[in-house]
Write a protein that holds these residues in place. Structure first.
Motif, PDB file in Angstrom:
ATOM      1  N   TRP A  42       0.826  -1.198   0.000  1.00 42.69           N
ATOM      2  CA  TRP A  42       0.000   0.000   0.000  1.00 42.69           C
ATOM      3  C   TRP A  42       0.864   1.252   0.000  1.00 42.69           C
ATOM      4  O   TRP A  42       1.827   1.336   0.747  1.00 42.69           O
ATOM      5  N   THR A  43       0.544   2.206  -0.837  1.00 41.21           N
ATOM      6  CA  THR A  43       1.262   3.467  -1.084  1.00 41.21           C
ATOM      7  C   THR A  43       2.620   3.246  -1.738  1.00 41.21           C
ATOM      8  O   THR A  43       3.404   4.181  -1.858  1.00 41.21           O
ATOM      9  N   ASN A  44       2.905   2.044  -2.187  1.00 39.47           N
ATOM     10  CA  ASN A  44       4.173   1.766  -2.868  1.00 39.47           C
ATOM     11  C   ASN A  44       3.904   1.684  -4.372  1.00 39.47           C
ATOM     12  O   ASN A  44       3.112   0.855  -4.820  1.00 39.47           O
ATOM     13  N   ILE A  50       8.285   0.171 -12.684  1.00 40.00           N
ATOM     14  CA  ILE A  50       8.631  -1.024 -13.455  1.00 40.00           C
ATOM     15  C   ILE A  50       7.946  -0.990 -14.820  1.00 40.00           C
ATOM     16  O   ILE A  50       8.567  -1.278 -15.858  1.00 40.00           O
ATOM     17  N   THR A  51       6.654  -0.636 -14.831  1.00 40.70           N
ATOM     18  CA  THR A  51       5.925  -0.542 -16.103  1.00 40.70           C
ATOM     19  C   THR A  51       6.596   0.466 -17.036  1.00 40.70           C
ATOM     20  O   THR A  51       6.783   0.198 -18.236  1.00 40.70           O
ATOM     21  N   HIS A  88      -1.388  -0.863  -6.614  1.00 36.57           N
ATOM     22  CA  HIS A  88      -1.691   0.329  -7.403  1.00 36.57           C
ATOM     23  C   HIS A  88      -1.230   0.052  -8.832  1.00 36.57           C
ATOM     24  O   HIS A  88      -0.412  -0.838  -9.077  1.00 36.57           O
ATOM     25  N   GLU A  89      -1.714   0.840  -9.776  1.00 39.43           N
ATOM     26  CA  GLU A  89      -1.209   0.787 -11.149  1.00 39.43           C
ATOM     27  C   GLU A  89      -1.297  -0.624 -11.742  1.00 39.43           C
ATOM     28  O   GLU A  89      -0.342  -1.151 -12.314  1.00 39.43           O
ATOM     29  N   TYR A  90      -2.453  -1.265 -11.604  1.00 43.35           N
ATOM     30  CA  TYR A  90      -2.635  -2.611 -12.142  1.00 43.35           C
ATOM     31  C   TYR A  90      -2.564  -2.583 -13.668  1.00 43.35           C
ATOM     32  O   TYR A  90      -3.368  -1.929 -14.324  1.00 43.35           O
ATOM     33  N   GLU A  91      -1.604  -3.276 -14.232  1.00 43.16           N
ATOM     34  CA  GLU A  91      -1.437  -3.329 -15.690  1.00 43.16           C
ATOM     35  C   GLU A  91      -0.714  -4.638 -16.006  1.00 43.16           C
ATOM     36  O   GLU A  91       0.506  -4.724 -15.888  1.00 43.16           O
ATOM     37  N   SER A  92      -1.464  -5.638 -16.399  1.00 38.97           N
ATOM     38  CA  SER A  92      -0.924  -6.997 -16.416  1.00 38.97           C
ATOM     39  C   SER A  92       0.064  -7.267 -17.547  1.00 38.97           C
ATOM     40  O   SER A  92       0.915  -8.143 -17.420  1.00 38.97           O
TER      41      SER A  92
END
Length: 221
Positions: A42-44, A50-51, A88-92
């Protein structure tokens, strides 16, 4: 980066015995069998970075991600997995590419979901399609934002599920309370083991390990 003293910084900032300390967890009088690194929380926003790096630099052997994680694996080969705790920033797509790269370096992947099951289904499917067996555990968060989760609803691929209890919010959890809920999840959802959030709050590992080992075995030392 913490295993050496750096000019201009107090010596106690350097963790000069870091690698030896980590490796020592697996030797001597211990029942530990597995070490993992974790990315996220959380909050990281590590996975946002990385994306961006995957999109701009790729994951080939000359990329910054590959070189850094290869250095990490070479420095501490005893750590066998990277835990994905993205919150956060879910992008598979790019994140799967990153974990495929990790597998090629020598790291397994574990996941620590608390929400967004469709993301986790997609992420695991992508990694497993490219590298079968790369993802091998699901550490389900049943605390905090995932406090209402039921392991029966979190089957992802063929991953074994590990249930969890929150000792930060519930420091007075009784031995039998832990046994009861873990046994219920074992019987109803087939969980393979259990863990707690969080270790920083209460470090009485003997007391907290007993009820889980009572159900699932292990902890002989």
């Amino acid at each position: 980066v913490f295993d050496q003293k750096i000019a201009g910084y107090p010596n106690d900032i350097a963790q000069v015995n870091y690698v030896d300390d980590v490796v020592s967890l697996l030797s001597g009088r211990t029942s530990m069998q597995r070490l993992e690194h974790c990315i996220g929380g959380w909050t990281n926003y590590s996975y946002k970075n990385i994306t961006n790096l995957v999109n701009t630099r790729g994951t080939g052997t000359t990329s910054i991600l590959y070189k850094n994680f290869k250095a990490l694996k070479d420095a501490i080969p005893e750590v066998i997995a990277i835990n994905n705790d993205i919150e956060h920033e879910y992008e598979s797509v790019t994140q799967a590419q990153f974990h495929i790269m990790l597998y090629d370096i020598g790291f397994k992947t574990t996941i620590a979901p608390y929400t967004n099951k469709s993301y986790w289904d997609n992420f695991v499917a992508r990694v497993e399609a490219a590298r079968p067996g790369a993802v091998d555990r699901n550490y389900l968060q049943i605390y905090g934002g995932g406090g209402g989760n039921n392991p029966a609803n979190w089957k992802i691929g063929n991953l074994p599920i590990y249930g969890s209890r929150d000792i930060e919010a519930n420091p007075n959890l009784a031995h039998q309370d832990i046994v009861n809920i873990m046994t219920s999840w074992k019987n109803s959802a087939g969980i393979a083991g259990g863990f707690y959030w969080n270790y920083n709050y209460d470090r009485d590992l003997v007391r907290f390990s007993k009820p889980i080992n009572e159900i699932f075995g292990g902890g002989e030392v």
